[in-house]
Design a protein around this motif. Structure first.
Motif, PDB file in Angstrom:
ATOM      1  N   GLY A 304       8.937 -19.013 -33.707  1.00  0.00           N
ATOM      2  CA  GLY A 304       9.749 -19.379 -32.550  1.00  0.00           C
ATOM      3  C   GLY A 304       8.911 -19.729 -31.333  1.00  0.00           C
ATOM      4  O   GLY A 304       9.211 -20.686 -30.605  1.00  0.00           O
ATOM      5  N   LEU A 305       7.845 -18.980 -31.100  1.00  0.00           N
ATOM      6  CA  LEU A 305       6.958 -19.278 -29.973  1.00  0.00           C
ATOM      7  C   LEU A 305       6.237 -20.613 -30.179  1.00  0.00           C
ATOM      8  O   LEU A 305       6.026 -21.366 -29.217  1.00  0.00           O
ATOM      9  N   ALA A 309       6.431 -23.892 -27.752  1.00  0.00           N
ATOM     10  CA  ALA A 309       5.245 -24.636 -27.311  1.00  0.00           C
ATOM     11  C   ALA A 309       5.369 -26.120 -27.647  1.00  0.00           C
ATOM     12  O   ALA A 309       5.010 -26.990 -26.846  1.00  0.00           O
ATOM     13  N   THR A 310       5.886 -26.413 -28.833  1.00  0.00           N
ATOM     14  CA  THR A 310       6.060 -27.814 -29.235  1.00  0.00           C
ATOM     15  C   THR A 310       7.096 -28.511 -28.353  1.00  0.00           C
ATOM     16  O   THR A 310       6.898 -29.662 -27.940  1.00  0.00           O
ATOM     17  N   MET A 311       8.195 -27.823 -28.066  1.00  0.00           N
ATOM     18  CA  MET A 311       9.231 -28.388 -27.208  1.00  0.00           C
ATOM     19  C   MET A 311       8.697 -28.679 -25.811  1.00  0.00           C
ATOM     20  O   MET A 311       8.978 -29.721 -25.222  1.00  0.00           O
ATOM     21  N   VAL A 312       7.915 -27.737 -25.279  1.00  0.00           N
ATOM     22  CA  VAL A 312       7.435 -27.841 -23.896  1.00  0.00           C
ATOM     23  C   VAL A 312       6.304 -28.849 -23.756  1.00  0.00           C
ATOM     24  O   VAL A 312       6.291 -29.654 -22.820  1.00  0.00           O
ATOM     25  N   PHE A 374      17.734 -17.954 -29.545  1.00  0.00           N
ATOM     26  CA  PHE A 374      17.463 -16.974 -28.490  1.00  0.00           C
ATOM     27  C   PHE A 374      16.005 -17.025 -28.052  1.00  0.00           C
ATOM     28  O   PHE A 374      15.698 -16.991 -26.851  1.00  0.00           O
ATOM     29  N   VAL A 375      15.085 -17.079 -29.012  1.00  0.00           N
ATOM     30  CA  VAL A 375      13.663 -17.164 -28.662  1.00  0.00           C
ATOM     31  C   VAL A 375      13.395 -18.427 -27.846  1.00  0.00           C
ATOM     32  O   VAL A 375      12.637 -18.404 -26.859  1.00  0.00           O
ATOM     33  N   ALA A 376      14.025 -19.543 -28.232  1.00  0.00           N
ATOM     34  CA  ALA A 376      13.844 -20.792 -27.491  1.00  0.00           C
ATOM     35  C   ALA A 376      14.420 -20.679 -26.076  1.00  0.00           C
ATOM     36  O   ALA A 376      13.805 -21.134 -25.107  1.00  0.00           O
ATOM     37  N   ILE A 377      15.607 -20.084 -25.955  1.00  0.00           N
ATOM     38  CA  ILE A 377      16.214 -19.910 -24.632  1.00  0.00           C
ATOM     39  C   ILE A 377      15.352 -19.004 -23.769  1.00  0.00           C
ATOM     40  O   ILE A 377      14.999 -19.345 -22.631  1.00  0.00           O
TER      41      ILE A 377
END
Length: 497
Positions: A304-305, A309-312, A374-377
């Motif tokens: 999830g982390l 990182a990929t999203m950001v 949830f981890v993403a949020i």
């Protein structure tokens, strides 16, 4: 649960939601940075705040109603007058191209990072995490106060992408639910039909509400908030009864239509934002955070982390770069927009609802949907919440952190006071004439203002403006001074207000 346990749970949720926002304001932090960990810890400490146990089947309908109300209030902030042609084109492309890039990018990353999701769950995760949303973006923008154009871009994107993302999630969800767990059953055109139904319902409801408010402002202004709530809830329910999640489109469009008309005073709905919406945001974040267990989070945390990182670092910058290409926005503002995509309530609510149904249908990997969301949020909210202001200052797009005094007055004494303050090295903004009355209804006009001095020749105007400005700036940051040659406030009775 017994009635006493339910009462305790509801009381805890309400207290935690409001207290977290008060603490965040005291610490000068975005409220969402405090709300999520408080809700998560409350869910660990006691079962009384777990939404499935506390509210049962009422939880998802409550979330839908609350999100619809929040989207309506967010739509009220979308004034076409405040967005230039270049920014408008960037918004259109960010909502279209940006949604597509984010959806496919997150889906691809989820498929590579997580095992056992099957072929369809990554697409659903991508759809759920498309949304950003006003519940997280608008508080961060209010906290950072970035430059006008980038603020308008992010505000419009945050509000519009929520209903679009929710509809996209519904389409993928039904495709997964109708298939065999690996092969989807797609129904082209459903999303367009849902948007169309929502738009029709929203336009009709906006017309009804406009007529209601036109009469209410004449005979009973205090009834404006109940009338608004009644109409918004009705539009949401009608839209959802006709097409799944069309209600979100309807309530958002209602807000946008009312924000761009000129006959109804939107200050009638000020309490709608100051009380109801803020309360709903606090309650929703606590409930959503409390619904996830530590064991579920630990099971997906490393991957999830990496997804966060990929999203950001990859997906969001790519989406913004494509959407703002040749938009005319300075590179600094484009860079800040690339560093602002927190996920919020709608992502958590849809993941919660979809995950449960897909688990019951036996879709592979469905149990991981809510923990991943949830981890993403949590990851994006904390990251952007703590870094948005420093990044904005680094890029030179943040609002001034110093004192900016607003002098409101149409007299020589007011102008002289503004000149004296400026001569003392204090930054000053002066409002004169009719524009100062209109500006009081627009938060954008109060950007960076820290203190206000009211020196109008009208005691009535001073009293009205002081009441409104104290809501925005705080009681101790607004002073009323009668200009030289004019009577004190409360003229004729020796009283000062």
């Amino acid at each position: 649960m017994t009635s006493d346990e339910i009462l305790l749970g509801l009381g805890l949720v309400l207290v935690l939601g409001v207290a977290s926002q008060l603490v965040a304001r005291r610490l000068r932090l975005p409220a969402i940075v405090v709300l999520l960990p408080v809700g998560f810890l409350a869910g660990i400490a006691t079962d009384d705040v777990h939404p499935e146990r506390l509210l049962g089947d009422l939880f998802q309908p409550f979330v839908s109603l609350a999100v619809g109300v929040i989207l309506f209030e967010a739509g009220l902030r979308l004034s076409v007058r405040e967005i230039g042609p270049g920014t408008r084109r960037a918004v259109e492309r960010l909502v279209a191209i940006g949604v597509l890039v984010t959806w496919l990018g997150v889906a691809a990353a989820a498929a590579l990072l997580f095992n056992g999701l099957g072929d369809l769950l990554p697409l659903l995760i991508g759809a759920v995490l498309v949304v950003s949303g006003p519940t997280v973006v608008l508080p961060l923008l209010a906290f950072v106060r970035p430059a006008h154009d980038v603020r308008a871009l992010l505000t419009w994107e945050g509000v519009l992408v929520d209903p679009i993302g929710a509809l996209l999630g519904v389409i993928v969800f039904h495709a997964a639910l109708s298939g065999d767990g690996r092969r989807a059953v797609w129904r082209p055109g459903e999303m367009v039909a849902s948007i169309g139904v929502g738009a029709l319902v929203g336009a009709a409801a906006a017309g009804v509400l406009w007529l209601l408010l036109r009469e209410i402002q004449k005979i009973a202004p205090r009834q404006a908030v109940p009338a608004v709530l009644m109409t918004v809830v009705a539009a949401l329910v009608v839209g959802d009864e006709l097409r799944d999640d069309s209600g979100f489109v309807a309530t958002t469009l209602m807000g946008v239509i009312l924000a761009n008309q000129h006959r109804i005073d939107l200050r009638l709905m000020q309490e709608f934002h100051e009380t109801l919406v803020q309360l709903l945001i606090g309650v929703l974040f606590v409930l959503i955070a409390a619904s996830v267990s530590p064991a579920e989070v630990r099971a997906v945390l490393p991957e999830g982390l990496l997804l966060v990182a990929t999203m950001v670092l990859v997906i969001r910058p790519l989406a913004v770069a494509l959407a703002t290409l040749r938009s005319g926005l300075p590179w600094r503002e484009r860079a800040f927009a690339a560093w602002m995509a927190p996920r919020g309530i709608v992502a958590g609510a849809t993941a919660s609802a979809f995950g449960l149904e897909l688990q019951q249908a036996g879709v592979p990997g469905a149990a991981k949907l809510l923990p991943i969301a949830f981890v993403a949020i949590f990851g994006t909210v904390v990251l952007y919440g703590l870094t948005a202001a420093p990044v904005a200052r680094l890029l030179g797009v943040a609002g001034s952190a110093g004192t900016l005094v607003l002098v409101v007055g149409d007299t020589p004494a007011a102008r002289a006071a503004a000149q004296e303050l400026a001569g003392a090295g204090i930054e000053v903004r002066l409002w004169e004439g009719r524009p100062m009355v209109d500006a009081l209804g627009h938060e954008a006009e109060l950007e960076e203002v820290t203190d206000a001095v009211l020196m109008s020749s009208s005691a009535d105007f001073n009293a009205l403006a002081a009441a409104e400005l104290r809501i925005e700036l705080g009681h101790d940051h607004v002073a009323v001074r009668s200009p030289e040659g004019y009577p004190e406030d409360g003229a004729g009775d020796g009283r000062r207000r």
